[in-house]
Design a protein around this motif. Structure first.
Motif, PDB file in Angstrom:
ATOM      1  N   ASP A   1       0.718  -1.211  -0.007  1.00 31.60           N
ATOM      2  CA  ASP A   1      -0.016  -0.099   0.039  1.00 31.60           C
ATOM      3  C   ASP A   1       0.907   1.231   0.089  1.00 31.60           C
ATOM      4  OD1 ASP A   1      -2.216  -1.532  -0.023  1.00 31.60           O
ATOM      5  OD2 ASP A   1      -2.577  -1.480   2.088  1.00 31.60           O
ATOM      6  N   ALA A   2       2.136   1.237   0.869  1.00 35.71           N
ATOM      7  CA  ALA A   2       2.894   2.290   0.978  1.00 35.71           C
ATOM      8  C   ALA A   2       3.588   2.707  -0.500  1.00 35.71           C
ATOM      9  CB  ALA A   2       3.837   2.234   2.060  1.00 35.71           C
ATOM     10  N   VAL A   3       3.974   1.544  -1.131  1.00 37.23           N
ATOM     11  CA  VAL A   3       4.634   1.707  -2.309  1.00 37.23           C
ATOM     12  C   VAL A   3       3.543   2.072  -3.471  1.00 37.23           C
ATOM     13  CG1 VAL A   3       5.728   0.535  -4.314  1.00 37.23           C
ATOM     14  CG2 VAL A   3       6.160   0.256  -1.960  1.00 37.23           C
ATOM     15  N   ALA A   4       2.274   1.585  -3.483  1.00 32.05           N
ATOM     16  CA  ALA A   4       1.607   1.947  -4.250  1.00 32.05           C
ATOM     17  C   ALA A   4       0.985   3.619  -4.606  1.00 32.05           C
ATOM     18  CB  ALA A   4       0.016   1.358  -4.064  1.00 32.05           C
ATOM     19  N   ASP A   5       0.819   3.996  -3.153  1.00 26.74           N
ATOM     20  CA  ASP A   5       0.829   5.362  -2.784  1.00 26.74           C
ATOM     21  C   ASP A   5       1.637   6.288  -3.382  1.00 26.74           C
ATOM     22  OD1 ASP A   5      -1.955   4.809  -1.586  1.00 26.74           O
ATOM     23  OD2 ASP A   5      -0.866   5.139   0.269  1.00 26.74           O
ATOM     24  N   THR A   6       2.884   5.714  -3.154  1.00 25.53           N
ATOM     25  CA  THR A   6       4.267   6.719  -3.580  1.00 25.53           C
ATOM     26  C   THR A   6       4.113   6.502  -4.991  1.00 25.53           C
ATOM     27  OG1 THR A   6       5.271   5.917  -1.553  1.00 25.53           O
ATOM     28  CG2 THR A   6       6.652   6.759  -3.265  1.00 25.53           C
ATOM     29  N   MET A   7       4.073   5.371  -5.737  1.00 26.26           N
ATOM     30  CA  MET A   7       3.989   5.394  -7.064  1.00 26.26           C
ATOM     31  C   MET A   7       3.129   6.393  -7.811  1.00 26.26           C
ATOM     32  SD  MET A   7       5.438   1.561  -8.308  1.00 26.26           S
ATOM     33  CE  MET A   7       4.011   0.689  -7.740  1.00 26.26           C
ATOM     34  N   GLY A   8       1.643   6.156  -7.240  1.00 24.85           N
ATOM     35  CA  GLY A   8       0.650   6.770  -7.789  1.00 24.85           C
ATOM     36  C   GLY A   8       0.995   8.337  -7.809  1.00 24.85           C
ATOM     37  N   GLU A   9       1.323   8.869  -6.610  1.00 29.11           N
ATOM     38  CA  GLU A   9       1.649  10.229  -6.479  1.00 29.11           C
ATOM     39  C   GLU A   9       2.859  10.840  -7.616  1.00 29.11           C
ATOM     40  OE1 GLU A   9      -0.004  12.428  -4.913  1.00 29.11           O
ATOM     41  OE2 GLU A   9      -1.477  11.028  -4.024  1.00 29.11           O
ATOM     42  N   GLY A  10       3.768   9.769  -7.749  1.00 32.05           N
ATOM     43  CA  GLY A  10       4.804  10.088  -8.904  1.00 32.05           C
ATOM     44  C   GLY A  10       4.333   9.931 -10.410  1.00 32.05           C
ATOM     45  N   VAL A  11       3.340   9.073 -10.368  1.00 32.25           N
ATOM     46  CA  VAL A  11       2.888   9.342 -11.591  1.00 32.25           C
ATOM     47  C   VAL A  11       1.952  10.533 -11.922  1.00 32.25           C
ATOM     48  CG1 VAL A  11       1.241   7.766 -13.191  1.00 32.25           C
ATOM     49  CG2 VAL A  11       3.020   6.866 -11.987  1.00 32.25           C
ATOM     50  N   LEU A  12       1.266  10.633 -10.862  1.00 31.40           N
ATOM     51  CA  LEU A  12       0.347  11.947 -11.093  1.00 31.40           C
ATOM     52  C   LEU A  12       1.270  13.456 -11.355  1.00 31.40           C
ATOM     53  CD1 LEU A  12      -2.438  11.051  -8.441  1.00 31.40           C
ATOM     54  CD2 LEU A  12      -2.783  11.168 -10.978  1.00 31.40           C
ATOM     55  N   ALA A  13       2.507  13.127 -10.535  1.00 34.16           N
ATOM     56  CA  ALA A  13       3.183  14.392 -10.694  1.00 34.16           C
ATOM     57  C   ALA A  13       3.842  14.715 -11.949  1.00 34.16           C
ATOM     58  CB  ALA A  13       4.248  14.389  -9.546  1.00 34.16           C
ATOM     59  N   GLN A  14       4.246  13.375 -12.659  1.00 34.18           N
ATOM     60  CA  GLN A  14       4.831  13.581 -13.866  1.00 34.18           C
ATOM     61  C   GLN A  14       3.728  13.757 -15.041  1.00 34.18           C
ATOM     62  OE1 GLN A  14       7.578  10.370 -15.062  1.00 34.18           O
ATOM     63  NE2 GLN A  14       8.730  10.479 -13.175  1.00 34.18           N
ATOM     64  N   VAL A  15       2.587  13.151 -14.827  1.00 29.62           N
ATOM     65  CA  VAL A  15       1.797  13.510 -15.796  1.00 29.62           C
ATOM     66  C   VAL A  15       1.040  15.077 -15.879  1.00 29.62           C
ATOM     67  CG1 VAL A  15      -0.785  13.069 -16.592  1.00 29.62           C
ATOM     68  CG2 VAL A  15       0.620  11.168 -15.727  1.00 29.62           C
ATOM     69  N   GLY A  16       0.983  15.615 -14.467  1.00 30.83           N
ATOM     70  CA  GLY A  16       0.513  16.971 -14.397  1.00 30.83           C
ATOM     71  C   GLY A  16      -0.769  17.200 -14.002  1.00 30.83           C
ATOM     72  N   ALA A  17      -1.398  15.900 -13.392  1.00 25.84           N
ATOM     73  CA  ALA A  17      -2.993  15.930 -12.906  1.00 25.84           C
ATOM     74  C   ALA A  17      -2.835  17.004 -11.938  1.00 25.84           C
ATOM     75  CB  ALA A  17      -3.142  14.443 -12.769  1.00 25.84           C
ATOM     76  N   VAL A  18      -3.847  17.612 -11.840  1.00 28.77           N
ATOM     77  CA  VAL A  18      -4.166  18.597 -10.646  1.00 28.77           C
ATOM     78  C   VAL A  18      -4.837  17.838  -9.675  1.00 28.77           C
ATOM     79  CG1 VAL A  18      -4.300  20.791 -12.132  1.00 28.77           C
ATOM     80  CG2 VAL A  18      -6.307  19.447 -11.975  1.00 28.77           C
ATOM     81  N   PRO A  19      -4.953  18.215  -8.327  1.00 30.46           N
ATOM     82  CA  PRO A  19      -5.627  17.587  -7.298  1.00 30.46           C
ATOM     83  C   PRO A  19      -7.068  17.467  -7.420  1.00 30.46           C
ATOM     84  CG  PRO A  19      -3.618  19.121  -6.428  1.00 30.46           C
ATOM     85  CD  PRO A  19      -4.036  19.517  -7.946  1.00 30.46           C
ATOM     86  N   ALA A  20      -7.535  18.635  -8.071  1.00 30.23           N
ATOM     87  CA  ALA A  20      -9.186  18.613  -8.199  1.00 30.23           C
ATOM     88  C   ALA A  20      -9.721  17.390  -9.201  1.00 30.23           C
ATOM     89  CB  ALA A  20      -9.629  19.919  -8.918  1.00 30.23           C
ATOM     90  N   HIS A  21      -8.653  16.862  -9.712  1.00 29.10           N
ATOM     91  CA  HIS A  21      -9.539  15.551 -10.779  1.00 29.10           C
ATOM     92  C   HIS A  21      -9.135  14.533  -9.863  1.00 29.10           C
ATOM     93  CE1 HIS A  21      -8.088  17.910 -14.578  1.00 29.10           C
ATOM     94  NE2 HIS A  21      -9.120  18.352 -14.139  1.00 29.10           N
ATOM     95  N   GLU A  22     -10.338  14.332  -8.841  1.00 27.15           N
ATOM     96  CA  GLU A  22     -10.058  13.201  -7.789  1.00 27.15           C
ATOM     97  C   GLU A  22     -10.425  11.839  -8.621  1.00 27.15           C
ATOM     98  OE1 GLU A  22      -9.486  11.567  -4.356  1.00 27.15           O
ATOM     99  OE2 GLU A  22      -9.379  13.682  -4.926  1.00 27.15           O
ATOM    100  N   ALA A  23     -11.177  11.948  -9.651  1.00 26.64           N
ATOM    101  CA  ALA A  23     -11.322  10.535 -10.513  1.00 26.64           C
ATOM    102  C   ALA A  23      -9.962  10.311 -11.231  1.00 26.64           C
ATOM    103  CB  ALA A  23     -12.440  10.731 -11.558  1.00 26.64           C
ATOM    104  N   VAL A  24      -9.020  11.090 -11.582  1.00 30.57           N
ATOM    105  CA  VAL A  24      -8.008  10.718 -12.357  1.00 30.57           C
ATOM    106  C   VAL A  24      -6.958  10.029 -10.967  1.00 30.57           C
ATOM    107  CG1 VAL A  24      -6.143  11.193 -13.590  1.00 30.57           C
ATOM    108  CG2 VAL A  24      -8.138  12.160 -14.096  1.00 30.57           C
ATOM    109  N   ARG A  25      -7.125  10.622 -10.004  1.00 29.62           N
ATOM    110  CA  ARG A  25      -6.362  10.111  -8.847  1.00 29.62           C
ATOM    111  C   ARG A  25      -6.534   8.777  -8.280  1.00 29.62           C
ATOM    112  NH1 ARG A  25      -3.022  12.590  -5.471  1.00 29.62           N
ATOM    113  NH2 ARG A  25      -3.776  14.751  -6.111  1.00 29.62           N
ATOM    114  N   LEU A  26      -7.896   8.603  -8.058  1.00 31.36           N
ATOM    115  CA  LEU A  26      -8.302   7.492  -7.625  1.00 31.36           C
ATOM    116  C   LEU A  26      -8.085   6.238  -8.751  1.00 31.36           C
ATOM    117  CD1 LEU A  26     -11.791   8.293  -6.202  1.00 31.36           C
ATOM    118  CD2 LEU A  26      -9.671   7.746  -4.955  1.00 31.36           C
ATOM    119  N   PHE A  27      -8.052   6.519  -9.987  1.00 31.53           N
ATOM    120  CA  PHE A  27      -8.143   5.595 -11.145  1.00 31.53           C
ATOM    121  C   PHE A  27      -6.463   5.162 -11.026  1.00 31.53           C
ATOM    122  CE2 PHE A  27      -6.433   4.713 -15.361  1.00 31.53           C
ATOM    123  CZ  PHE A  27      -7.355   3.623 -15.875  1.00 31.53           C
TER     124      PHE A  27
END
Length: 304
Positions: A55-81
């Motif tokens: 779970d910790a690795v998944a959260d870290t990887m997810g945040e890293g992917v979102l940071a590289q994609v450039g997704a904004v925090p408002a897009h909660e659906a993208v974050r959950l996906f």
């Protein structure tokens, strides 16, 4: 040498041996356990199936992917996906292979920095691009349409800052020397203390009990170190995952501490049993029955 002086010298050497035994075990664990890449990777490999670590690795990887994609925090659906995809990835064989490869690369990088004096003043960094590439490929295999658009950038992640590297390098050099000399000194002091003792059986028993006490203190130190380590973690670090990592890395040290306890108690018990057998009373042959006493004197008649 007088017996009192021999006993005092034996007691001093025994105390030194019992103090050096757990310290030697700690130094040997750090120098030959943590500093060995194969043993380190083998110790960390089971954590790839630990739920807290995944779970910790998944959260870290997810945040890293979102940071590289450039997704904004408002897009909660993208974050959950993305986070759900990362969690699914941690349950695959590709993640376990990537986990071993990442730990091997991390260990080699840190170890090279600790052994190379020319790396003084430079932080230890790790490139996260291979991790991002594995996540992207896993998403593409799951037929995620936007997976191929995830950019793979070579991002340097700081594992250890420069001042920590310089401090750890000095400590590593000390441990590298102590790992050989401390156990050897403990054995020499124990053997010498037994040899010069006025009562060698007592010296053997004292050495065994002291060794067992040292092993118990080492086990308590490992437990206290776990609590202090988890209490000093920053808020961004997952506590259960860090605890699982600490337990995996110190498993050999805990085993060594209990081996010292078992060895010391075995030596002390054997010495005590040998002493009791030596002091056991010997069977004496039964005493012969008393022989017949002198015949009683006959009364004589007085003559008139």
């Amino acid at each position: 040498m007088p017996p009192r002086l021999r006993s005092a010298l034996s007691a001093l050497l025994t105390v030194l041996a019992c103090l050096l035994a757990p310290c030697g075990a700690l130094a040997a664990w750090a120098a030959y356990g943590l500093a060995d890449t194969g043993r380190y990777v083998s110790a960390m490999a089971p954590l790839a199936t630990d739920p807290d670590v995944r779970d910790a690795v998944a959260d870290t990887m997810g945040e890293g992917v979102l940071a590289q994609v450039g997704a904004v925090p408002a897009h909660e659906a993208v974050r959950l996906f993305v986070h759900d995809a990362a969690r699914s990835f941690t349950r695959t064989d590709a993640f376990r292979a990537g986990w071993d490869a990442a730990n091997r690369t991390l260990h080699d990088t840190v170890l090279d920095a600790l052994r190379d004096d020319r790396a003084a003043g430079r932080p230890v960094t790790l490139d996260l691009a291979p991790v991002t590439a594995r996540v992207r490929d896993a998403l593409a295999e799951d037929h995620v349409s936007l997976a191929r658009r995830i950019p793979v950038r070579h991002t340097a992640f700081t594992v250890l800052p420069a001042h920590e590297v310089d401090r750890l390098r000095k400590g590593y050099q000390v441990l590298d020397v102590a790992a050989f000399w401390l156990p050897l000194a403990a054995v020499v002091f124990a053997a010498t203390g037994i040899a010069v003792a006025a009562h060698r059986r007592r010296a053997v028993a004292a050495t065994g009990l002291g060794t067992a006490a040292g092993g118990g203190l080492l086990a308590l130190a490992v437990l206290a170190g776990r609590r202090l380590t988890l209490a000093g973690l920053p808020g961004a670090v997952d506590g259960p995952a860090a605890g699982a990592v600490y337990d995996a890395l110190t498993a050999t040290l805990r085993t060594a501490s209990w081996l010292l306890v078992a060895l010391g108690l075995t030596v002390a018990l054997a010495s005590w049993l040998t002493g009791r057998r030596g002091r056991a009373p010997r069977h004496r042959p039964p005493a012969a029955p008393p022989g017949p006493g002198p015949a009683p004197a006959r009364p004589t008649r007085a003559r008139l």
